[in-house]
Design a protein around this motif. Sequence first.
Motif, PDB file in Angstrom:
ATOM      1  N   PRO A 126       0.900  -1.318  -0.209  1.00 33.56           N
ATOM      2  CA  PRO A 126       0.081   0.109  -0.036  1.00 33.56           C
ATOM      3  C   PRO A 126       0.754   1.293  -0.068  1.00 33.56           C
ATOM      4  N   GLU A 127       0.449   2.137  -0.722  1.00 39.13           N
ATOM      5  CA  GLU A 127       0.859   3.682  -0.921  1.00 39.13           C
ATOM      6  C   GLU A 127       2.182   3.536  -1.474  1.00 39.13           C
ATOM      7  N   ARG A 128       2.756   2.557  -2.227  1.00 41.07           N
ATOM      8  CA  ARG A 128       3.932   2.140  -3.102  1.00 41.07           C
ATOM      9  C   ARG A 128       3.484   2.298  -4.449  1.00 41.07           C
ATOM     10  N   CYS A 129       4.176   2.963  -5.285  1.00 37.79           N
ATOM     11  CA  CYS A 129       3.841   3.022  -6.718  1.00 37.79           C
ATOM     12  C   CYS A 129       4.947   2.349  -7.365  1.00 37.79           C
ATOM     13  N   TYR A 130       4.423   1.422  -8.388  1.00 39.87           N
ATOM     14  CA  TYR A 130       5.483   0.435  -9.254  1.00 39.87           C
ATOM     15  C   TYR A 130       5.369   0.818 -10.932  1.00 39.87           C
ATOM     16  N   GLU A 131       6.548   0.723 -11.418  1.00 39.87           N
ATOM     17  CA  GLU A 131       6.495   0.846 -12.898  1.00 39.87           C
ATOM     18  C   GLU A 131       6.833  -0.648 -13.360  1.00 39.87           C
ATOM     19  N   ARG A 152      10.401   8.619  -7.014  1.00 40.76           N
ATOM     20  CA  ARG A 152      10.218   9.430  -8.226  1.00 40.76           C
ATOM     21  C   ARG A 152       9.107  10.127  -8.709  1.00 40.76           C
ATOM     22  N   ARG A 153       7.790   9.351  -8.295  1.00 39.91           N
ATOM     23  CA  ARG A 153       6.534  10.028  -8.436  1.00 39.91           C
ATOM     24  C   ARG A 153       6.343  11.124  -7.462  1.00 39.91           C
ATOM     25  N   GLN A 154       6.675  11.096  -6.272  1.00 40.41           N
ATOM     26  CA  GLN A 154       6.761  11.817  -5.047  1.00 40.41           C
ATOM     27  C   GLN A 154       7.478  13.042  -5.542  1.00 40.41           C
ATOM     28  N   ALA A 155       8.686  12.786  -6.089  1.00 42.29           N
ATOM     29  CA  ALA A 155       9.338  14.000  -6.388  1.00 42.29           C
ATOM     30  C   ALA A 155       8.885  14.706  -7.703  1.00 42.29           C
ATOM     31  N   ALA A 156       8.387  13.976  -8.787  1.00 42.17           N
ATOM     32  CA  ALA A 156       7.709  14.729  -9.732  1.00 42.17           C
ATOM     33  C   ALA A 156       6.404  15.252  -9.471  1.00 42.17           C
ATOM     34  N   ASN A 157       5.624  14.739  -8.481  1.00 42.16           N
ATOM     35  CA  ASN A 157       4.451  15.661  -7.690  1.00 42.16           C
ATOM     36  C   ASN A 157       4.774  16.701  -7.179  1.00 42.16           C
ATOM     37  N   ALA A 158       6.013  16.822  -6.285  1.00 44.84           N
ATOM     38  CA  ALA A 158       6.358  17.917  -5.502  1.00 44.84           C
ATOM     39  C   ALA A 158       7.084  19.042  -6.677  1.00 44.84           C
ATOM     40  N   LEU A 159       7.622  18.665  -7.607  1.00 41.20           N
ATOM     41  CA  LEU A 159       8.004  19.402  -8.597  1.00 41.20           C
ATOM     42  C   LEU A 159       6.801  20.051  -9.401  1.00 41.20           C
ATOM     43  N   ARG A 160       5.740  19.313  -9.836  1.00 38.37           N
ATOM     44  CA  ARG A 160       4.698  19.956 -10.416  1.00 38.37           C
ATOM     45  C   ARG A 160       4.070  20.869  -9.255  1.00 38.37           C
ATOM     46  N   LEU A 161       3.798  20.559  -8.049  1.00 36.39           N
ATOM     47  CA  LEU A 161       3.279  21.597  -7.159  1.00 36.39           C
ATOM     48  C   LEU A 161       3.944  22.849  -6.865  1.00 36.39           C
ATOM     49  N   GLU A 162       5.322  22.540  -6.860  1.00 35.60           N
ATOM     50  CA  GLU A 162       6.207  23.787  -6.829  1.00 35.60           C
ATOM     51  C   GLU A 162       6.037  24.756  -8.236  1.00 35.60           C
ATOM     52  N   LYS A 163       6.156  24.176  -9.293  1.00 32.11           N
ATOM     53  CA  LYS A 163       5.898  24.795 -10.654  1.00 32.11           C
ATOM     54  C   LYS A 163       4.271  25.415 -10.468  1.00 32.11           C
ATOM     55  N   GLN A 164       3.475  24.727 -10.132  1.00 32.33           N
ATOM     56  CA  GLN A 164       2.258  25.379 -10.214  1.00 32.33           C
ATOM     57  C   GLN A 164       2.090  26.513  -8.971  1.00 32.33           C
ATOM     58  N   ARG A 165       2.902  26.537  -7.925  1.00 28.21           N
ATOM     59  CA  ARG A 165       2.902  27.661  -6.943  1.00 28.21           C
ATOM     60  C   ARG A 165       3.587  28.765  -7.503  1.00 28.21           C
TER      61      ARG A 165
END
Length: 298
Positions: A126-131, A152-165
């Motif tokens: 749970p709460e883990r993402c796989y490719e 990697r997904r968490q980092a991408a989401n954080a980057l997306r949120l920061e970019k949106q901010r």
Amino acid sequence: NRWFDVNAIPTPDGGVATFFRDTTGRRAAEKAALLAQQAAEAALARHEQVLDSMGEGYVLLDKDLRFLALNRYALAHYGRPLEALQGKTYEEALGMPTSHPVLAGFRAVQATGQPFQLEFESSLAPERCYEVSVTRTPEGGVAAFFRDVTERRQAANALRLEKQRVEDIIESMADGFIALAPDWAVTQINAMGEAIGRLPRAEVLGRSHWDLWPDGKTYQNKFWVEYHRVMETRQPVRFEEYYPSNDYWIEISCFPLSDGGIGVMYRDISERKRSERDLAQARQRLQRVLDNLSDAFV
């Protein structure tokens, strides 16, 4: 250096009859076959060792999508010994429904022969993402590699949120902002930039700055000179200039961007310039009055 197969049998008269044949070729073939088998077993052992040392899971399935082989990572992920999985399907061994996107991807790879890749959240972790990356085997089964890409997904989401901010901050600024690519195409503009530039965003993005605001498209114009200076030297500049076509004064801060282009922040200072002009005129009038009074007392 020859090998023979010898058969000896007694004869009725008390002698011996001997039959023999040259088996050198057969022995050489058998030795070659043994060496080939040993080499294959050694290669297989090395292959399994490499797979077991990988930081990702490996699964080999037959044409019926039954487990044939798994590496150590995959066994640990599924939490089952090899004996509990071999010969069984995902549905039988792990209770995974046939509608699961991964199994649907396996069947698509079997049908088309085209590789398949998917990110998914595992019910086993749970709460883990796989490719997972899947290819079809020559026998019609599938080989799948999967790895944990949660960070990697968490980092991408954080980057997306920061970019949106950052984009939200730029969009809400009281100053106009415009980003220009190295070829001078407009790649970004905020709401205030639209208002000051008097052009809607849809008509601006992707077009050349000099085509949109042609007043600056001369070698002597300060906009042209300073924008090119920043583009070439990568050093920021700040200046004020009058824009005749829109009849306003603007204050410009121009700076290099990491993508090789430049960013421009600007604000309409026409009101301030009018106030400065009115103040200067008032001071001149006052000075004339004072000069006249001085002449009157002389």
